[in-house]
Scaffold this motif. Structure first.
Motif, PDB file in Angstrom:
ATOM      1  N   VAL A   1      -1.486   4.014  22.840  1.00  0.00           N
ATOM      2  CA  VAL A   1      -0.622   3.329  21.870  1.00  0.00           C
ATOM      3  C   VAL A   1      -0.506   4.116  20.559  1.00  0.00           C
ATOM      4  CG1 VAL A   1      -0.990   1.023  22.816  1.00  0.00           C
ATOM      5  CG2 VAL A   1      -2.607   1.936  21.114  1.00  0.00           C
ATOM      6  N   ALA A   2      -0.759   5.422  20.577  1.00  0.00           N
ATOM      7  CA  ALA A   2      -0.808   6.206  19.328  1.00  0.00           C
ATOM      8  C   ALA A   2       0.504   6.131  18.550  1.00  0.00           C
ATOM      9  CB  ALA A   2      -1.161   7.650  19.647  1.00  0.00           C
ATOM     10  N   LYS A   3       1.611   6.296  19.221  1.00  0.00           N
ATOM     11  CA  LYS A   3       2.911   6.274  18.531  1.00  0.00           C
ATOM     12  C   LYS A   3       3.153   4.931  17.869  1.00  0.00           C
ATOM     13  CE  LYS A   3       7.840   7.144  19.258  1.00  0.00           C
ATOM     14  NZ  LYS A   3       8.895   7.484  20.246  1.00  0.00           N
ATOM     15  N   GLU A   4       2.882   3.856  18.601  1.00  0.00           N
ATOM     16  CA  GLU A   4       3.092   2.512  18.055  1.00  0.00           C
ATOM     17  C   GLU A   4       2.156   2.252  16.873  1.00  0.00           C
ATOM     18  OE1 GLU A   4       4.385   2.661  22.297  1.00  0.00           O
ATOM     19  OE2 GLU A   4       2.600   3.332  21.205  1.00  0.00           O
ATOM     20  N   VAL A   5       0.929   2.773  16.966  1.00  0.00           N
ATOM     21  CA  VAL A   5      -0.037   2.588  15.883  1.00  0.00           C
ATOM     22  C   VAL A   5       0.432   3.287  14.610  1.00  0.00           C
ATOM     23  CG1 VAL A   5      -2.355   3.259  15.094  1.00  0.00           C
ATOM     24  CG2 VAL A   5      -2.052   2.198  17.337  1.00  0.00           C
ATOM     25  N   VAL A   6       0.830   4.546  14.737  1.00  0.00           N
ATOM     26  CA  VAL A   6       1.250   5.300  13.549  1.00  0.00           C
ATOM     27  C   VAL A   6       2.501   4.685  12.926  1.00  0.00           C
ATOM     28  CG1 VAL A   6       2.114   7.528  12.739  1.00  0.00           C
ATOM     29  CG2 VAL A   6       0.147   7.446  14.268  1.00  0.00           C
ATOM     30  N   GLU A   7       3.440   4.273  13.752  1.00  0.00           N
ATOM     31  CA  GLU A   7       4.663   3.662  13.222  1.00  0.00           C
ATOM     32  C   GLU A   7       4.354   2.370  12.476  1.00  0.00           C
ATOM     33  OE1 GLU A   7       7.241   3.302  16.588  1.00  0.00           O
ATOM     34  OE2 GLU A   7       7.882   5.407  16.506  1.00  0.00           O
ATOM     35  N   MET A   8       3.460   1.546  13.011  1.00  0.00           N
ATOM     36  CA  MET A   8       3.110   0.298  12.319  1.00  0.00           C
ATOM     37  C   MET A   8       2.345   0.585  11.038  1.00  0.00           C
ATOM     38  SD  MET A   8       1.157  -3.136  13.671  1.00  0.00           S
ATOM     39  CE  MET A   8       2.660  -4.021  14.126  1.00  0.00           C
ATOM     40  N   CYS A   9       1.409   1.547  11.080  1.00  0.00           N
ATOM     41  CA  CYS A   9       0.690   1.920   9.857  1.00  0.00           C
ATOM     42  C   CYS A   9       1.659   2.394   8.777  1.00  0.00           C
ATOM     43  CB  CYS A   9      -0.346   2.996  10.156  1.00  0.00           C
ATOM     44  SG  CYS A   9      -1.829   2.412  11.004  1.00  0.00           S
ATOM     45  N   ASN A  10       2.621   3.199   9.158  1.00  0.00           N
ATOM     46  CA  ASN A  10       3.632   3.667   8.200  1.00  0.00           C
ATOM     47  C   ASN A  10       4.373   2.483   7.570  1.00  0.00           C
ATOM     48  OD1 ASN A  10       2.969   6.299   8.759  1.00  0.00           O
ATOM     49  ND2 ASN A  10       4.776   6.732   9.998  1.00  0.00           N
ATOM     50  N   SER A  11       4.692   1.489   8.395  1.00  0.00           N
ATOM     51  CA  SER A  11       5.418   0.314   7.882  1.00  0.00           C
ATOM     52  C   SER A  11       4.557  -0.482   6.906  1.00  0.00           C
ATOM     53  CB  SER A  11       5.870  -0.585   9.036  1.00  0.00           C
ATOM     54  OG  SER A  11       4.778  -1.307   9.584  1.00  0.00           O
ATOM     55  N   LEU A  12       3.236  -0.312   6.990  1.00  0.00           N
ATOM     56  CA  LEU A  12       2.318  -0.995   6.076  1.00  0.00           C
ATOM     57  C   LEU A  12       1.962  -0.136   4.868  1.00  0.00           C
ATOM     58  CD1 LEU A  12      -0.111  -2.457   8.784  1.00  0.00           C
ATOM     59  CD2 LEU A  12       1.689  -3.692   7.555  1.00  0.00           C
ATOM     60  N   GLY A  13       2.529   1.070   4.788  1.00  0.00           N
ATOM     61  CA  GLY A  13       2.272   1.953   3.650  1.00  0.00           C
ATOM     62  C   GLY A  13       1.056   2.823   3.796  1.00  0.00           C
ATOM     63  N   VAL A  14       0.551   2.992   5.038  1.00  0.00           N
ATOM     64  CA  VAL A  14      -0.569   3.897   5.308  1.00  0.00           C
ATOM     65  C   VAL A  14      -0.058   4.986   6.239  1.00  0.00           C
ATOM     66  CG1 VAL A  14      -2.914   4.115   6.199  1.00  0.00           C
ATOM     67  CG2 VAL A  14      -2.219   2.008   5.035  1.00  0.00           C
ATOM     68  N   TYR A  15       0.017   6.215   5.729  1.00  0.00           N
ATOM     69  CA  TYR A  15       0.761   7.273   6.417  1.00  0.00           C
ATOM     70  C   TYR A  15      -0.173   8.282   7.083  1.00  0.00           C
ATOM     71  CZ  TYR A  15       4.376   5.212   3.519  1.00  0.00           C
ATOM     72  OH  TYR A  15       5.223   4.318   2.927  1.00  0.00           O
ATOM     73  N   PHE A  16       0.036   8.469   8.379  1.00  0.00           N
ATOM     74  CA  PHE A  16      -0.693   9.458   9.158  1.00  0.00           C
ATOM     75  C   PHE A  16       0.286  10.474   9.725  1.00  0.00           C
ATOM     76  CE2 PHE A  16      -3.251   5.610   9.289  1.00  0.00           C
ATOM     77  CZ  PHE A  16      -4.502   6.088   8.955  1.00  0.00           C
ATOM     78  N   THR A  17      -0.235  11.634  10.130  1.00  0.00           N
ATOM     79  CA  THR A  17       0.597  12.618  10.821  1.00  0.00           C
ATOM     80  C   THR A  17       1.255  11.942  12.019  1.00  0.00           C
ATOM     81  OG1 THR A  17      -1.012  14.316  10.210  1.00  0.00           O
ATOM     82  CG2 THR A  17       0.591  14.885  11.918  1.00  0.00           C
ATOM     83  N   PRO A  18       2.559  12.157  12.240  1.00  0.00           N
ATOM     84  CA  PRO A  18       3.220  11.500  13.378  1.00  0.00           C
ATOM     85  C   PRO A  18       2.488  11.725  14.687  1.00  0.00           C
ATOM     86  CG  PRO A  18       4.839  12.559  11.973  1.00  0.00           C
ATOM     87  CD  PRO A  18       3.492  12.961  11.442  1.00  0.00           C
ATOM     88  N   ALA A  19       2.372  10.673  15.467  1.00  0.00           N
ATOM     89  CA  ALA A  19       1.727  10.786  16.777  1.00  0.00           C
ATOM     90  C   ALA A  19       2.469  11.817  17.613  1.00  0.00           C
ATOM     91  CB  ALA A  19       1.714   9.438  17.478  1.00  0.00           C
ATOM     92  N   GLY A  20       1.729  12.611  18.343  1.00  0.00           N
ATOM     93  CA  GLY A  20       2.327  13.677  19.143  1.00  0.00           C
ATOM     94  C   GLY A  20       2.377  15.019  18.444  1.00  0.00           C
TER      95      GLY A  20
ATOM     96  N   LEU B   1       0.811  -1.215   0.000  1.00  0.00           N
ATOM     97  CA  LEU B   1       0.000   0.000   0.000  1.00  0.00           C
ATOM     98  C   LEU B   1       0.843   1.264   0.000  1.00  0.00           C
ATOM     99  CD1 LEU B   1      -2.575  -1.139   2.710  1.00  0.00           C
ATOM    100  CD2 LEU B   1      -2.984  -1.015   0.235  1.00  0.00           C
ATOM    101  N   SER B   2       0.268   2.332  -0.494  1.00  0.00           N
ATOM    102  CA  SER B   2       0.884   3.661  -0.389  1.00  0.00           C
ATOM    103  C   SER B   2      -0.247   4.691  -0.334  1.00  0.00           C
ATOM    104  CB  SER B   2       1.809   3.943  -1.573  1.00  0.00           C
ATOM    105  OG  SER B   2       2.411   5.210  -1.445  1.00  0.00           O
ATOM    106  N   LEU B   3      -0.744   4.922   0.879  1.00  0.00           N
ATOM    107  CA  LEU B   3      -1.885   5.811   1.097  1.00  0.00           C
ATOM    108  C   LEU B   3      -1.488   6.898   2.078  1.00  0.00           C
ATOM    109  CD1 LEU B   3      -4.603   3.037   1.543  1.00  0.00           C
ATOM    110  CD2 LEU B   3      -4.060   4.292  -0.542  1.00  0.00           C
ATOM    111  N   ASN B   4      -1.728   8.157   1.694  1.00  0.00           N
ATOM    112  CA  ASN B   4      -1.230   9.285   2.485  1.00  0.00           C
ATOM    113  C   ASN B   4      -2.380  10.069   3.114  1.00  0.00           C
ATOM    114  OD1 ASN B   4       0.040  11.556   3.535  1.00  0.00           O
ATOM    115  ND2 ASN B   4       1.482  11.708   1.840  1.00  0.00           N
ATOM    116  N   MET B   5      -2.439  10.050   4.454  1.00  0.00           N
ATOM    117  CA  MET B   5      -3.413  10.861   5.191  1.00  0.00           C
ATOM    118  C   MET B   5      -2.688  11.763   6.188  1.00  0.00           C
ATOM    119  SD  MET B   5      -6.562   8.240   5.918  1.00  0.00           S
ATOM    120  CE  MET B   5      -7.503   9.539   6.718  1.00  0.00           C
ATOM    121  N   LYS B   6      -1.494  12.217   5.819  1.00  0.00           N
ATOM    122  CA  LYS B   6      -0.679  12.994   6.754  1.00  0.00           C
ATOM    123  C   LYS B   6      -1.212  14.387   7.011  1.00  0.00           C
ATOM    124  CE  LYS B   6       3.941  10.984   6.419  1.00  0.00           C
ATOM    125  NZ  LYS B   6       5.359  11.279   6.106  1.00  0.00           N
TER     126      LYS B   6
END
Length: 440
Positions: free
Chosen positions: A362-381, A32-37
């Motif tokens: 678990v926001a930081k861990e969630v965003v980091e794992m989503c990024n590793s799957l190709g789904v990008y969110f604004t960094p937690a924090g 995947l490569s989906l950007n919701m940053k």
């Protein structure tokens, strides 16, 4: 009945974790490569303003209503009809408005830079104070506001938000006691990222503040004043400049707006509204900084939109594109977290964001794992000063840019990753608790 994960049997949680691991491995295979940053308007939204490029042509009359040719120098404060148009957007007369370039963020930066170098209306320049300047930051909030403070070395103080706006008891107490607190960031309507609109009581308490610092200013970033998702369900915000005048506190507010998410995000028009005294102070740096901003762009916007009715009709088209995306996100989250205590999220009536809280931190861990799957969110924090969410809960969702189909994939991935990381944390906590019990 709500399912409380921390009270579930360990055997159930382990089975759930294994099932979620399988789903996450499947996502990994999808490349995947989906950007919701960020809250970027989609191509369909930008296309709504394409005809603006045709309202001025080589043989057009480039004179504004007072007869001045917009292609040449002059009119520092902006052409009259553009001041009137932007004034209609933020409910103020043209004499309260100065038109700048394409970015309201740029104006905020310039105002703080001016305060640092020259001071506000004759006050001591902030750079010459014996202690660092402080700033109040409602959280969760806009990361680019916080970046300005970091750039200038301004100390930031978190102010909690609820459904009415910032904690005004805290704001009132802090500003009344500390002369080094010089400002507060506010996105008062459809706030970034919560979507909250400040209540009438909050606005009135703002204009009646009695700050110890005479150069304290409310930075009122009214970025989403006409950005409704629904025609029949619109938030109302009290106009603060007039309220400040009534409260005999006219200089306490700088109000900012732009057309960045109305016309073209990088090629719109931005404006500042304030009291006559504040505007005169700001003209002092403008006179040195520029001979005048892009009047051709100002003229183009006026001839395309004409007036507030034109803006409103245009924003209905934006809403028709955005509304299904927001509703799709809400629908998927409701389905995936039915009767679950794992998340809370906002349901804004306008603006560009949904604020989601991971209740198990678990926001930081969630965003980091989503990024590793190709789904990008604004960094937690990011919605907190210094990128430090004290509870590691908040994730900002920006539904505007992806298609409905992409959103469906992205939010389903997000949901499963939140479940995975939350279950994992509950199990880790149980192991630590059991380990401590065995040692004792």
């Amino acid at each position: 009945m709500e399912l409380t994960y921390k009270n579930l049997p360990e055997s159930f949680l382990k089975e759930e974790l294994a099932a979620l691991e399988e789903k996450i491995n499947e996502y990994r295979k999808m490349n995947l490569s989906l950007n919701m940053k960020r809250g970027v308007p989609s191509k369909e939204q930008i296309n709504l303003s394409n005809e603006m490029m045709n309202v001025l042509k080589s043989d057009s009359d480039y004179r504004c209503e007072d007869g001045i040719d917009c292609r040449t120098y002059g009119i520092l404060e902006g052409i009259p009809e553009c001041r009137r148009l932007l004034g209609e957007i933020i409910e103020l007369p043209p004499e309260n408005i100065i038109i700048f370039g394409n970015s309201s963020l740029n104006i905020m930066f310039d105002c703080i830079s001016h305060a640092m170098i020259r001071g506000v209306m004759g006050s001591t320049p902030w750079s010459k104070l014996d202690k660092p300047v402080k700033w109040l930051c409602p959280v969760p909030g806009y990361d680019r506001h916080f970046a300005i403070c970091e750039y200038f070395g301004i100390e930031m103080i978190n102010i909690p938000m609820d459904e009415n706006g910032p904690d005004m008891d805290m704001v009132e107490e802090l500003v009344s006691k500390d002369e080094y607190i010089k400002g507060i960031w506010c996105v008062p309507k459809y706030s970034n990222p919560s979507g909250v609109t400040y209540s009438e009581e909050v606005v009135r308490r703002f204009v009646n503040l009695k700050p110890k610092a005479k150069d304290f200013r409310i930075y009122w970033d009214n970025a989403y004043s006409v950005h409704h998702l629904y025609q029949d369900k619109q938030d109302f915000l009290v106009e603060i400049i007039e309220e400040a005048r009534k409260a005999n506190n006219p200089d306490i507010v700088y109000k900012f707006t732009s057309t960045s998410k109305i016309s073209f995000p990088g090629s719109g028009i931005a404006a500042l509204a304030s009291s006559p005294a504040n505007l005169e102070d700001i003209r002092e740096f403008m006179k040195v900084q520029t001979i005048g901003y892009n009047k051709v762009n100002q003229l183009r916007h006026v001839r395309f939109f004409h007036n507030l009715n034109g803006i409103k009709e245009h924003m209905k088209k934006h809403a028709n594109i955005l509304r299904p995306k927001f509703e799709k996100v809400e629908q998927i989250l409701d389905k995936n977290f039915l009767n679950s205590d794992l998340i809370n999220f906002t349901r804004p009536r306008g603006g560009y964001f949904i604020s989601l809280d991971c209740n198990y931190g678990v926001a930081k861990e969630v965003v980091e794992m989503c990024n590793s799957l190709g789904v990008y969110f604004t960094p937690a924090g990011s919605s907190f000063p210094y990128h430090q969410d004290p509870n590691n809960r908040n994730i900002r969702l920006a539904p505007s840019y992806p298609s409905i189909e992409e959103l469906e994939i992205a939010i389903n991935v997000l949901s499963d990753v939140i479940k995975y990381q939350s279950v994992k944390k509950v199990l880790d906590n149980e192991r630590r608790t059991n380990s401590r019990s065995s040692r004792s």
